[in-house]
Design a protein around this motif. Structure first.
Motif, PDB file in Angstrom:
ATOM      1  N   ASP A 234       0.842  -1.199   0.000  1.00  0.00           N
ATOM      2  CA  ASP A 234       0.000   0.000   0.000  1.00  0.00           C
ATOM      3  C   ASP A 234       0.873   1.243   0.000  1.00  0.00           C
ATOM      4  N   SER A 235       0.519   2.197  -0.823  1.00  0.00           N
ATOM      5  CA  SER A 235       1.237   3.469  -0.861  1.00  0.00           C
ATOM      6  C   SER A 235       0.770   4.366   0.277  1.00  0.00           C
ATOM      7  N   ALA A 236       1.665   5.228   0.721  1.00  0.00           N
ATOM      8  CA  ALA A 236       1.310   6.185   1.778  1.00  0.00           C
ATOM      9  C   ALA A 236       0.302   7.182   1.229  1.00  0.00           C
ATOM     10  N   GLU A 237      -0.792   7.376   1.959  1.00  0.00           N
ATOM     11  CA  GLU A 237      -1.866   8.246   1.511  1.00  0.00           C
ATOM     12  C   GLU A 237      -2.156   9.292   2.577  1.00  0.00           C
ATOM     13  N   ASN A 238      -2.545  10.464   2.121  1.00  0.00           N
ATOM     14  CA  ASN A 238      -2.888  11.510   3.075  1.00  0.00           C
ATOM     15  C   ASN A 238      -4.332  11.351   3.543  1.00  0.00           C
ATOM     16  N   LEU A 239      -4.747  12.238   4.425  1.00  0.00           N
ATOM     17  CA  LEU A 239      -6.069  12.123   5.028  1.00  0.00           C
ATOM     18  C   LEU A 239      -7.168  12.288   3.993  1.00  0.00           C
ATOM     19  N   GLY A 240      -6.978  13.210   3.059  1.00  0.00           N
ATOM     20  CA  GLY A 240      -7.991  13.421   2.037  1.00  0.00           C
ATOM     21  C   GLY A 240      -8.172  12.216   1.138  1.00  0.00           C
ATOM     22  N   GLU A 241      -7.086  11.547   0.773  1.00  0.00           N
ATOM     23  CA  GLU A 241      -7.188  10.353  -0.064  1.00  0.00           C
ATOM     24  C   GLU A 241      -7.930   9.235   0.647  1.00  0.00           C
ATOM     25  N   LEU A 242      -7.665   9.061   1.919  1.00  0.00           N
ATOM     26  CA  LEU A 242      -8.350   8.006   2.670  1.00  0.00           C
ATOM     27  C   LEU A 242      -9.845   8.288   2.768  1.00  0.00           C
ATOM     28  N   LEU A 243     -10.220   9.548   2.970  1.00  0.00           N
ATOM     29  CA  LEU A 243     -11.640   9.882   3.058  1.00  0.00           C
ATOM     30  C   LEU A 243     -12.331   9.751   1.709  1.00  0.00           C
ATOM     31  N   ARG A 244     -11.600   9.930   0.624  1.00  0.00           N
ATOM     32  CA  ARG A 244     -12.172   9.761  -0.712  1.00  0.00           C
ATOM     33  C   ARG A 244     -12.267   8.307  -1.129  1.00  0.00           C
ATOM     34  N   GLY A 245     -11.699   7.434  -0.340  1.00  0.00           N
ATOM     35  CA  GLY A 245     -11.744   6.015  -0.679  1.00  0.00           C
ATOM     36  C   GLY A 245     -10.621   5.548  -1.560  1.00  0.00           C
ATOM     37  N   ASP A 246      -9.584   6.360  -1.751  1.00  0.00           N
ATOM     38  CA  ASP A 246      -8.440   5.940  -2.566  1.00  0.00           C
ATOM     39  C   ASP A 246      -7.658   4.852  -1.843  1.00  0.00           C
ATOM     40  N   ARG A 247      -7.309   3.813  -2.565  1.00  0.00           N
ATOM     41  CA  ARG A 247      -6.456   2.752  -2.046  1.00  0.00           C
ATOM     42  C   ARG A 247      -5.414   2.453  -3.120  1.00  0.00           C
ATOM     43  N   ILE A 248      -4.272   3.127  -3.021  1.00  0.00           N
ATOM     44  CA  ILE A 248      -3.231   3.030  -4.045  1.00  0.00           C
ATOM     45  C   ILE A 248      -2.282   1.900  -3.673  1.00  0.00           C
ATOM     46  N   GLU A 249      -2.133   0.945  -4.595  1.00  0.00           N
ATOM     47  CA  GLU A 249      -1.311  -0.238  -4.358  1.00  0.00           C
ATOM     48  C   GLU A 249      -0.448  -0.507  -5.582  1.00  0.00           C
ATOM     49  N   ASN A 250       0.558  -1.326  -5.390  1.00  0.00           N
ATOM     50  CA  ASN A 250       1.405  -1.696  -6.515  1.00  0.00           C
ATOM     51  C   ASN A 250       0.674  -2.676  -7.423  1.00  0.00           C
ATOM     52  N   SER A 251       1.212  -2.866  -8.604  1.00  0.00           N
ATOM     53  CA  SER A 251       0.555  -3.710  -9.600  1.00  0.00           C
ATOM     54  C   SER A 251       1.585  -4.612 -10.271  1.00  0.00           C
ATOM     55  N   PRO A 252       1.131  -5.618 -10.998  1.00  0.00           N
ATOM     56  CA  PRO A 252       2.074  -6.477 -11.733  1.00  0.00           C
ATOM     57  C   PRO A 252       2.555  -5.848 -13.037  1.00  0.00           C
ATOM     58  N   PHE A 253       2.053  -4.660 -13.376  1.00  0.00           N
ATOM     59  CA  PHE A 253       2.489  -3.983 -14.593  1.00  0.00           C
ATOM     60  C   PHE A 253       3.760  -3.199 -14.289  1.00  0.00           C
ATOM     61  N   VAL A 254       4.850  -3.600 -14.888  1.00  0.00           N
ATOM     62  CA  VAL A 254       6.137  -2.942 -14.685  1.00  0.00           C
ATOM     63  C   VAL A 254       6.704  -2.598 -16.055  1.00  0.00           C
ATOM     64  N   PHE A 255       6.920  -1.307 -16.290  1.00  0.00           N
ATOM     65  CA  PHE A 255       7.483  -0.847 -17.548  1.00  0.00           C
ATOM     66  C   PHE A 255       8.927  -0.423 -17.336  1.00  0.00           C
ATOM     67  N   LYS A 256       9.633  -0.293 -18.450  1.00  0.00           N
ATOM     68  CA  LYS A 256      10.960   0.306 -18.461  1.00  0.00           C
ATOM     69  C   LYS A 256      10.983   1.378 -19.536  1.00  0.00           C
ATOM     70  N   MET A 257      11.557   2.499 -19.183  1.00  0.00           N
ATOM     71  CA  MET A 257      11.526   3.653 -20.071  1.00  0.00           C
ATOM     72  C   MET A 257      12.175   3.320 -21.407  1.00  0.00           C
TER      73      MET A 257
END
Length: 667
Positions: free
Chosen positions: A171-194
């Protein structure tokens, strides 16, 4: 990882198949002999340190005029950082023998492009077949956010559906506003390289059962969308307008799937988007020799993948194959969602250079195409202001002119002492109302709300609450509300003392708990219902504790401090004395009923702000960005003026009716 001055030299020239002998010697010495220190290098580092220190002192003297907000600073990719790999090679991937030459003071690799990476250096002896290579692409971490829908306001986490998962979910660190909005930011299996395109990359393969198929169908039926983030940019789906010359419309997130029918079949079927074609747009800085991401787009497809033989990690798909240059461009053979269906998730990645600079990358997301309606709204509000201003001026001139003329015509002292007109009620207008304590509490809460809105609007207009800073607006509102409790307590206590009150602590308690307590009660009930639906919109326990701390630990003490300071101030003196015996007021007409007056008094302010209110509520419901704070600030100022004027008008009409009903002259 080996770093050296050779990297700087080779990075500036950007050689692909050759490198100077000086750089090669330095790299070879460092990679094989581990001689990381030498007097020339130390001298170089010392001079660099002195230059850096000197520049830093200049910045301290001259001052800095630019800064980035927390969390929205640019990130450079493809910096050319050296990654040393020692690879034993006899031939390249095409079977061609590798050779090296020493012409013109350089070393070359034949057929090096087929290796899939940029060759940086060789060992000095070609027969040793060791290769020193540079992997150019910096990793691009794609993060997943909540699932949202325009048909319901219940967000869900990405992994509430049986999508492909990474080895460990972080889980990514989220601020208070993101938590109240229901955001849940997590890592994914999609990994790109520039700068490393990928074609038909297989993420995982799953087999649905009855429960997972039902979950996908429910989300598809409710039109849920998948939200992703790359370098703080949300994933969008470009939708071309009918006018091909017009810029495309961007839809936040892609739909989980679609509901449709096969030709000749009436029953609805559910199809999942299991192939994603990503496009990463970047802007290259020629001076810094780096790239910054300015766009993140996707085109979803539903494809029933096929393969030969038994499934394994090395199985090659026949529906799309990077070796055969077979790509997916349509959903002609869609993947159906049913029990025991096999679904293979794949994706493509392409990189596209853009002329859009990093500072302007949000312009395409926030492009305003309906600014004309906002100007019409402001003109409409100004017309209401002019109308009310005319009414106030007419009332004041009419009342004052008639009263002054009448007083000038009085002949005797006895006639002058007789009260007429508005003087009939001057001894009652400053009489405390029946529920004066409740009025003080609401007045203090209004000051708190107005102060929060004004300060927040100032920061928003200046750009400190940009949509790129997710949750920043709601976080700022919460903290401003908490700290404005000081002014709420002060205003309520001042008004309470004006009404000859003595128990200031009681007013402080009511101001601190009445309105916030009502909101908290509704909030807890709704949160319990959302928690029962297992939605990510349910506020976690830790966040609830943080909100309780802001309320009880900061807001309540500040309200008491403000009430104490306000009550110690000398009471505001009324301009006229209040009669001890209240004036008898007969039954009034139906149109002067307080409920009717409240409704009439709210129509005009609502008419001034309903268009902006529509845009705000639409942005909330459709999970869009609200960013037109300039228009909103103008409308807020107009709203304050209209509320003040409508108050004057209603008070004047109410006083006039009371004077008439009391037997005085009509004014």
């Amino acid at each position: 990882m080996v770093t050296s001055d050779c990297e700087t030299k080779s990075r500036s020239k950007r050689p692909k198949l050759a490198i100077s002998r000086i750089c090669y010697s330095s790299l070879r010495r460092r990679a094989f002999s581990h001689s990381y220190s030498s007097s020339p290098m130390n001298a170089h580092l010392s001079s660099s340190s002195l230059i850096s220190s000197f520049l830093f002192l200049l910045l301290l003297v001259n001052g800095s005029q630019c800064f980035y907000l927390p969390g929205v600073a640019p990130q450079d990719f493809d910096k050319g950082q050296v990654s040393v790999d020692l690879v034993l090679l006899d031939s390249d991937l095409d079977g061609n023998s590798l050779g090296c030459g020493f012409g013109d003071g350089s070393m070359e690799l034949r057929s090096g492009e087929s290796l899939g990476f940029t060759v940086y250096a060789f060992t000095e002896i070609c027969n040793s077949k060791f290769l020193l290579r540079l992997v150019q692409g910096d990793p691009l971490m794609v993060k997943v956010n909540k699932l949202t829908s325009i048909k319901t306001q219940l967000p869900y986490t990405y992994y509430s559906l049986p999508y492909c998962r990474p080895d460990s979910i972080v889980d990514s660190a989220e601020n208070l506003g993101e938590l109240l909005r229901g955001d849940r930011i997590e890592n994914s299996p999609f990994v790109f390289k520039m700068h490393e395109p990928q074609m038909c990359n297989v993420v995982c393969r799953i087999t649905l059962n009855g429960k997972t198929a039902k979950a996908f169908k429910e989300k598809i039926n409710d039109e849920y969308r998948v939200n992703m983030i790359l370098d703080n940019l949300p994933l969008v789906v470009p939708i071309q307008r009918l006018d091909q010359q017009a810029p495309p419309v961007y839809q936040l997130g892609y739909h989980v799937g679609v509901k449709g029918q096969y030709a000749g079949i009436k029953n609805d079927k559910y199809f999942i988007h299991n192939h994603l074609s990503f496009v990463v747009k970047y802007h290259r800085d020629t001076q810094m020799d780096s790239a910054r991401i300015v766009g993140f787009e996707v085109k979803p497809f539903s494809v029933k993948h096929a393969y030969e033989g038994q499934w394994s990690e090395k199985t090659r798909l026949t529906s799309c194959d990077p070796h055969a240059k077979l790509t997916i461009t349509s959903s002609n053979n869609p993947q159906e969602v049913e029990d025991k269906q096999e679904i293979i998730f794949t994706y493509d990645v392409n990189f596209q250079e853009s002329d859009v600079k990093w500072a302007s990358r949000w312009d395409t997301y926030l492009l305003m195409r309906d600014d004309q309606i906002h100007w019409f709204s402001i003109v409409n509000s100004l017309m209401i202001v002019l109308f009310l201003s005319g009414m106030v001026a007419m009332i004041m001139l009419r009342t004052l002119y008639r009263d002054i003329s009448r007083y000038n015509e009085l002949e005797t002292q006895e006639e002058a002492q007789e009260e007429t007109g508005w003087k009939l009620v001057h001894g009652d207008v400053f009489r405390p109302p029946i529920h004066s304590d409740l009025l003080c509490v609401h007045a203090g809460t209004g000051v708190q709300c107005l102060g929060m809105m004004l300060v927040m609007m100032m920061f928003a207009v200046l750009g400190f609450l940009s949509p790129s800073n997710r949750g920043g607006l709601m976080t700022a509102m919460l903290f401003l509300w908490v700290f404005m409790g000081l002014f709420a307590g002060y205003a309520s206590a001042r008004l309470y003392k004006m009404f000859k009150g003595t128990e200031w602590k009681k007013i402080a308690v009511r101001t601190a708990f009445l309105f916030p307590g009502s909101v908290a009660t509704v909030f807890f009930i709704l949160n319990a219902l959302i928690w029962g639906e297992k939605s990510s919109g349910a506020v976690p326990f830790g966040t609830m504790f943080a909100l309780a701390f802001l309320w009880f630990g900061i807001s309540v003490p500040l309200v008491f401090v403000g009430s104490y300071v306000g009550f110690r101030k000398q009471a505001t003196e009324d301009p006229v004395k209040t009669n001890k015996i209240p004036r008898q007021i007969p039954e009034q007409a139906w149109y002067m009923n307080p409920v009717f007056s409240i409704l009439i008094g709210g129509v005009l302010p609502f008419g001034a702000v309903f268009i902006e209110l529509f845009f705000i509520l639409t942005s909330i419901w459709l999970n869009q960005f609200y960013y037109i704070f300039g228009f909103l600030f103008i409308v807020l100022v107009i709203l304050i003026v209209i509320c003040a004027e409508i108050t004057i008008v209603l008070c004047s009409f109410n006083s006039a009716v009371r004077i008439t009903c009391g037997g005085g002259d009509r004014t």
